[in-house]
Design a protein around this motif. Structure first.
Motif, PDB file in Angstrom:
ATOM      1  N   LYS A 165     114.510-112.921 108.114  1.00 53.70           N
ATOM      2  CA  LYS A 165     115.241-112.566 109.335  1.00 53.70           C
ATOM      3  C   LYS A 165     115.546-111.069 109.370  1.00 53.70           C
ATOM      4  CE  LYS A 165     118.638-115.508 108.580  1.00 53.70           C
ATOM      5  NZ  LYS A 165     118.127-116.120 107.334  1.00 53.70           N
ATOM      6  N   SER A 166     116.005-110.540 108.231  1.00 56.31           N
ATOM      7  CA  SER A 166     116.379-109.126 108.212  1.00 56.31           C
ATOM      8  C   SER A 166     115.166-108.215 108.368  1.00 56.31           C
ATOM      9  CB  SER A 166     117.123-108.789 106.922  1.00 56.31           C
ATOM     10  OG  SER A 166     118.288-109.569 106.832  1.00 56.31           O
ATOM     11  N   VAL A 167     114.071-108.604 107.732  1.00 59.74           N
ATOM     12  CA  VAL A 167     112.853-107.804 107.864  1.00 59.74           C
ATOM     13  C   VAL A 167     112.392-107.806 109.324  1.00 59.74           C
ATOM     14  CG1 VAL A 167     110.417-107.674 107.205  1.00 59.74           C
ATOM     15  CG2 VAL A 167     112.155-108.144 105.470  1.00 59.74           C
ATOM     16  N   ASN A 191     124.429-103.663 104.757  1.00 59.59           N
ATOM     17  CA  ASN A 191     123.969-102.267 104.773  1.00 59.59           C
ATOM     18  C   ASN A 191     122.474-102.188 104.474  1.00 59.59           C
ATOM     19  OD1 ASN A 191     124.128 -99.515 104.991  1.00 59.59           O
ATOM     20  ND2 ASN A 191     124.680 -99.197 102.849  1.00 59.59           N
ATOM     21  N   GLU A 192     121.698-102.943 105.250  1.00 65.19           N
ATOM     22  CA  GLU A 192     120.258-103.004 104.957  1.00 65.19           C
ATOM     23  C   GLU A 192     119.407-102.395 106.075  1.00 65.19           C
ATOM     24  OE1 GLU A 192     119.135-107.144 104.548  1.00 65.19           O
ATOM     25  OE2 GLU A 192     120.429-107.718 106.205  1.00 65.19           O
ATOM     26  N   TYR A 193     120.035-102.040 107.206  1.00 66.28           N
ATOM     27  CA  TYR A 193     119.203-101.584 108.327  1.00 66.28           C
ATOM     28  C   TYR A 193     119.047-100.074 108.419  1.00 66.28           C
ATOM     29  CZ  TYR A 193     119.441-106.422 109.805  1.00 66.28           C
ATOM     30  OH  TYR A 193     119.325-107.777 109.841  1.00 66.28           O
ATOM     31  N   LEU A 363     124.533-109.668 115.781  1.00 65.95           N
ATOM     32  CA  LEU A 363     125.489-110.280 114.863  1.00 65.95           C
ATOM     33  C   LEU A 363     124.790-111.083 113.786  1.00 65.95           C
ATOM     34  CD1 LEU A 363     127.769-111.737 117.641  1.00 65.95           C
ATOM     35  CD2 LEU A 363     128.372-109.837 116.129  1.00 65.95           C
ATOM     36  N   GLU A 364     125.036-110.744 112.549  1.00 65.58           N
ATOM     37  CA  GLU A 364     124.548-111.555 111.436  1.00 65.58           C
ATOM     38  C   GLU A 364     125.508-112.735 111.265  1.00 65.58           C
ATOM     39  OE1 GLU A 364     122.206-111.220 108.795  1.00 65.58           O
ATOM     40  OE2 GLU A 364     121.234-109.353 109.394  1.00 65.58           O
ATOM     41  N   GLU A 365     124.994-113.832 110.780  1.00 65.81           N
ATOM     42  CA  GLU A 365     125.806-115.031 110.601  1.00 65.81           C
ATOM     43  C   GLU A 365     126.646-115.311 111.838  1.00 65.81           C
ATOM     44  OE1 GLU A 365     127.762-114.958 106.698  1.00 65.81           O
ATOM     45  OE2 GLU A 365     126.151-113.581 106.148  1.00 65.81           O
TER      46      GLU A 365
HETATM   47 MG   LIG Z   1     119.235-111.263 106.057  1.00 63.61          MG
END
Ligand SMILES: [Mg+2]
Ligand SMILES: Nc1ncnc2c1ncn2[C@@H]1O[C@H](COP(=O)(O)OP(=O)(O)O)[C@@H](O)[C@H]1O
Length: 495
Positions: A165-167, A191-193, A363-365
């Motif tokens: 999802k994040s990728v 803090n991954e984007y 929004l994550e989660e």
């Molecule tokens: Mg993710």
């Protein structure tokens, strides 16, 4: 490259005898050429064996080889035993223009593999979401949709943890940055984007902005707010009881912009001492205030007055904005997200008539704010945007591995859904039910989607498009080059 011939079936499920030299895969895309100008696109939904021999004969032959070690050869084996595929009518393509399928191809019609030139229409919209996938094979055909249409509605990104999802979101943010008049604001708990490889690498720095308490990286704005920007209603989301909320309102009414500080310094006769003590303790924890009344968190009593205005400027400039919330507890993050989103929502509602970029909040989660249990206890700014944000050019991107927690009406309003691998049948069923296309026979395929494989379901696409998601971290050099070349050609055009 003929892979098979249609030998039976009905509109919704045709039967293909597969040529012996081919191995078809579930989800593979195939083409039948009805005439030079009209093609039909199919998707493989099931694979099984066919044989000219009866089951009893086959079992007997198997007995010879298993029990007697006798090697058994078939006469013309490829004619007698073969693979059959169930294929689903997906799209009619008339002179390159797609439309919903309404006819069956000729009986005994030949079916071939998909070629990149079969689907030019997939690449002609403004924003790329990934590449076309056929089974597990990727094509270098960008799958595009109209960014304005997609982001004036809500987007759902769903899949089991670790399925990408994040990728996918990194790709989406990158391509969204190429769009004018679109702003995405992301609350990023991991803090991954932004950090490299991420949006910090976007060649045009005027398109990306990041806010963080850790301003070690270049181009980061300090995430800090003056306590005067807080309102009692921002605290609804962190679960204060209604007497506690009343207490907050009383202080706000009495002291205005100073209310947070006064809450700690001024006593009141309107509430029990014990209730005040409880509220103070909770607020201390939430706002990171010590016993000496030092505000050590992102909410401060000096400075931070302009952060909301600066965020708004970034939104109006159509930037991709990343708020690094990785150093906060869940509740602090919700409070912060509520504060920022409410402020922007109020601005967008008040300035409805002024042209502005479409604003999408990521929004994550997402069930933390859109979950049934949360909404049963009263709405919040996110559910308000989910229900009526469109009137004011605001929308949400909800990322979750548990779509079943989101109420059905909200889920149905998410007009673009990107589905990644999902093992849990209950979650899959919820998504299949809420999809704009009939995905019933894709449920098994969804369970077996690998990392980087997805299905793009959108009201703005003609069919559920199998997607290959490029691995952002690896593809970064190519992505950067593409942005540079496109901005070059843009300037050249202007000259
Ligand atoms: Mg993710
Ligand atoms: N499109 C992709 N191509 C290749 N590997 C991928 C892809 N997407 C995810 N991965 C791998 O899976 C890991 C987890 O992906 P991530 O996007 O963090 O999953 P999620 O956000 O759904 O938990 C990544 O670190 C990467 O190694």
């Amino acid at each position: 490259m003929i892979v098979g011939q249609i030998v039976g079936g009905k509109f919704s499920e045709l039967l293909l005898r597969v040529k012996s030299s081919f191995d078809l895969e579930l989800g593979e895309l195939l083409i039948a050429e009805v005439s030079p100008s009209q093609h039909i696109l199919f998707e493989v939904t099931d694979l099984f064996y066919g044989s000219q021999l009866s089951a009893q004969h086959l079992e007997l032959i198997s007995g010879f080889s298993l029990e007697n070690d006798q090697h058994t050869d078939f006469l013309e084996p490829e004619l007698r035993n073969y693979t059959l595929a169930k294929i689903k009518n997906v799209l009619t393509i008339t002179q390159g223009v797609p439309s919903a399928p309404k006819q069956v191809p000729p009986f005994f019609g030949m079916v071939r593999k998909l070629k990149e030139s079969d689907v030019p229409f997939l690449s002609k919209h403004s924003m790329t979401f990934g590449l076309l996938r056929s089974g597990s094979e990727e094509f270098s055909v960008p799958v595009t949709l109209d960014a304005t249409k997609v982001f004036t509605h809500h987007l759902l990104i769903t899949g089991t943890t670790g399925k990408g999802k994040s990728v996918l979101m990194k790709n989406v943010l990158w391509h969204a940055a190429t769009q004018s008049s679109l702003s995405l604001l992301v609350f990023d708990p991991h803090n991954e984007y932004y950090p490299s490889p991420g949006l910090i690498d976007y060649p045009d720095h005027s398109k990306v902005s990041c806010y963080s308490t850790n301003d070690a990286l270049p181009g980061i704005n300090t995430l800090r707010f003056h306590t005067s920007v807080l309102r009692p209603e921002h605290f609804d989301i962190v679960g204060f009881s209604s007497p506690q909320q009343q207490l907050l309102f009383t202080y706000y009414k009495r002291y205005g912009a100073d209310w947070i500080v006064k809450l700690f310094t001024e006593e009141t006769k309107d509430f029990h001492e014990a209730s005040l003590a409880v509220v103070r303790r909770r607020m201390r924890l939430l706002l990171d205030v010590d016993n000496k009344l030092n505000f050590d968190g992102i909410f401060v009593t000096s400075g931070g007055e302009n952060t909301l205005a600066s965020l708004r400027q970034d939104v109006l400039a159509g930037k991709i904005i990343i708020i690094d919330t990785s150093s906060f507890s869940g509740k602090e993050e919700l409070l912060l997200a509520t504060l920022i989103t409410s402020s922007l929502y109020t601005y967008y509602r008040k300035n409805k008539a002024t042209p502005k970029p479409t604003l999408n909040i990521v929004l994550e989660e997402a069930p933390r704010v859109l979950g049934k249990d949360v909404l049963d206890q009263g709405g919040n700014v996110f559910s308000t945007i989910a229900r009526e944000g469109r009137k004011f050019s605001m929308s949400l991107t909800a990322i979750t591995q548990l779509p079943s927690l989101i109420p059905k009406d909200i889920l149905a309003n998410m007009n673009t859904k990107i589905i990644l691998g999902m093992e849990m049948a209950a979650e899959r069923n919820v998504i299949v039910e809420a999809a704009p296309f009939d995905l019933r026979d894709a449920t098994k395929a969804i369970a077996s989607l690998d990392k980087g494989e997805a299905i793009l379901c959108s009201n703005f696409a003609k069919f559920a498009i199998p997607l290959h998601v490029p691995f952002f971290d690896k593809e970064l050099p190519t992505l950067k080059k593409a942005v540079r070349t496109s901005s070059l050609s843009f300037h050249e055009l202007k000259e």
